[in-house]
Scaffold this active site. Structure first.
Site, PDB file in Angstrom:
ATOM      1  N   CYS A 289       0.816  -1.221   0.000  1.00 54.18           N
ATOM      2  CA  CYS A 289       0.000   0.000   0.000  1.00 54.18           C
ATOM      3  C   CYS A 289       0.848   1.269   0.000  1.00 54.18           C
ATOM      4  O   CYS A 289       0.627   2.184  -0.799  1.00 54.18           O
ATOM      5  CB  CYS A 289      -0.986  -0.016   1.156  1.00 54.18           C
ATOM      6  SG  CYS A 289      -0.263   0.070   2.819  1.00 54.18           S
TER       7      CYS A 289
ATOM      8  N   HIS B 127      -2.812   1.255   6.889  1.00 55.80           N
ATOM      9  CA  HIS B 127      -3.085   1.205   5.446  1.00 55.80           C
ATOM     10  C   HIS B 127      -3.177   2.625   4.892  1.00 55.80           C
ATOM     11  O   HIS B 127      -3.530   3.575   5.601  1.00 55.80           O
ATOM     12  CB  HIS B 127      -4.392   0.460   5.180  1.00 55.80           C
ATOM     13  CG  HIS B 127      -4.659   0.200   3.721  1.00 55.80           C
ATOM     14  ND1 HIS B 127      -3.828  -0.593   2.957  1.00 55.80           N
ATOM     15  CD2 HIS B 127      -5.641   0.651   2.887  1.00 55.80           C
ATOM     16  CE1 HIS B 127      -4.307  -0.645   1.717  1.00 55.80           C
ATOM     17  NE2 HIS B 127      -5.385   0.104   1.647  1.00 55.80           N
TER      18      HIS B 127
ATOM     19  N   HIS C 141      -5.891   1.887  -4.492  1.00 55.11           N
ATOM     20  CA  HIS C 141      -4.956   1.387  -3.481  1.00 55.11           C
ATOM     21  C   HIS C 141      -4.520  -0.029  -3.812  1.00 55.11           C
ATOM     22  O   HIS C 141      -5.100  -0.709  -4.664  1.00 55.11           O
ATOM     23  CB  HIS C 141      -5.591   1.434  -2.088  1.00 55.11           C
ATOM     24  CG  HIS C 141      -6.724   0.465  -1.883  1.00 55.11           C
ATOM     25  ND1 HIS C 141      -6.992  -0.132  -0.672  1.00 55.11           N
ATOM     26  CD2 HIS C 141      -7.662  -0.030  -2.741  1.00 55.11           C
ATOM     27  CE1 HIS C 141      -8.037  -0.925  -0.773  1.00 55.11           C
ATOM     28  NE2 HIS C 141      -8.464  -0.886  -2.009  1.00 55.11           N
TER      29      HIS C 141
END
Length: 330
Positions: free
Chosen positions: A234, A287, A299
């Site tokens: 990420c 995240h 993402h």
């Protein structure tokens, strides 16, 4: 063909004789398409062998793993470094070295992101280091790009990643001659790169630019610690997208969440980074994704998924863990 090698040779010699290299320099350069860096030396499994040699086989490695085998990498890997990227050697242990990756900011080390990699994947070619400092560079803008031994493209030398930067020696027609860390000069297609005199010449992006770049990777499988066109995690995704546009942001999501300019949810714009934390957004950040407008986020989610676009605030999971946003563009 000979005239280009002659031009390159003259250029190399003139630069070499005009430069000074210190024997105690610990700076070296990544000599494989992508170097995958580990938390500790000698922790890799047999199935990780394609990522440990010189050359590496990145597709052969990532596409051979099951989801569970990919999940095993969580915590075992730290980051990746790209072909020709500078690293600083911090420690040596047998066939492994601990390095700090230049251009990946982290509180862990002021020289760059620290982790372990096989020593065989590094080069200390002095002429390359001088060219790296003195010549314009070709920045790979395609998800991956091929290097060739000859201008006629009959023999492929190596497939390299998005955001790789190599010194430009010459350009003719649709082909560019670039220097490599240990294999002399190679050819590549001009359509796969942008050429800049230095990093300050990279145009400042807007949110549309970041979105367009990020969407090139839709469907690319996630890879923990990934920071290349062969697979992202990420924060490797958001770090690399910004880096390719001349903006250096921290490597990890937790640190990305502490820098940049805070943005309120109602003021979100394309290119803003969205962060998610445990304990319904009140705990530690785990995240990051990038806002692309209309309530959507692009993402790299997890080891079982690929780069994707979602309606972020329509998702019970992500909306409940949203912890804030940061902006790194003007």
């Amino acid at each position: 063909m000979k005239k280009y090698w002659l031009i390159a040779l003259v250029m190399l010699l003139s630069i070499a004789f005009g430069s000074t290299v210190h024997a105690d320099d610990k700076e070296m350069y990544v000599d494989v398409s992508v170097a995958t860096l580990w938390s500790e030396p000698d922790q890799a499994r047999e199935l990780d062998a394609p990522s440990l040699g010189n050359p590496v086989d990145m597709w052969g490695w990532t596409e051979s793993m099951t989801v569970d085998e990919k999940r095993w990498l969580v915590g075992e890997l730290q980051t990746q470094a790209l072909y020709g990227q500078k690293v600083t050697v911090l420690e040596e242990e047998g066939d492994w070295v601990k390095v700090a990756v230049d251009g990946q900011p982290t509180p862990k080390n002021e020289l760059g992101y620290p982790a372990w990699m096989p020593k065989k994947q590094l080069s200390d070619e002095k002429l390359y280091s001088v060219l790296k400092e003195r010549r314009p560079f070709a920045l790979v803008t395609a998800p991956t790009a091929d290097l060739y031994d000859h201008r006629n493209k009959k023999k492929e030398f190596k497939e390299i990643s998005f955001n790789t930067r190599l010194p430009v020696v010459a350009q003719t027609g649709e082909m560019i001659l670039v220097a490599t860390p240990s294999d002399g000069m190679k050819w590549m297609n001009s359509e796969d790169v942008s050429i800049y005199k230095d990093k300050e010449d990279i145009p400042a992006p807007d949110g549309e630019d970041l979105e367009e770049t990020a969407k090139q990777f839709l469907g690319l499988p996630y890879l923990w610690a990934g920071a290349s066109g062969f697979g992202f995690d990420c924060s490797g995704f958001t770090h690399t997208i910004h880096k390719a546009h001349g903006i250096t942001i921290p490597r990890d999501s937790s640190v990305q969440a502490e820098n940049g300019t805070p943005v309120a949810k109602e003021d979100l714009q394309k290119g803003d980074l969205l962060f998610f934390a445990y304990d319904e957004g009140e705990g530690s950040v785990h995240h990051v994704g990038m806002y692309i407008g209309n309530g959507e986020m692009i993402h790299a989610p997890n080891s079982a998924s690929t780069v994707e676009v979602i309606d972020v605030f329509e998702s019970d999971y992500y909306s409940s863990e949203f912890s804030g946003a940061r902006r790194y563009i003007d």
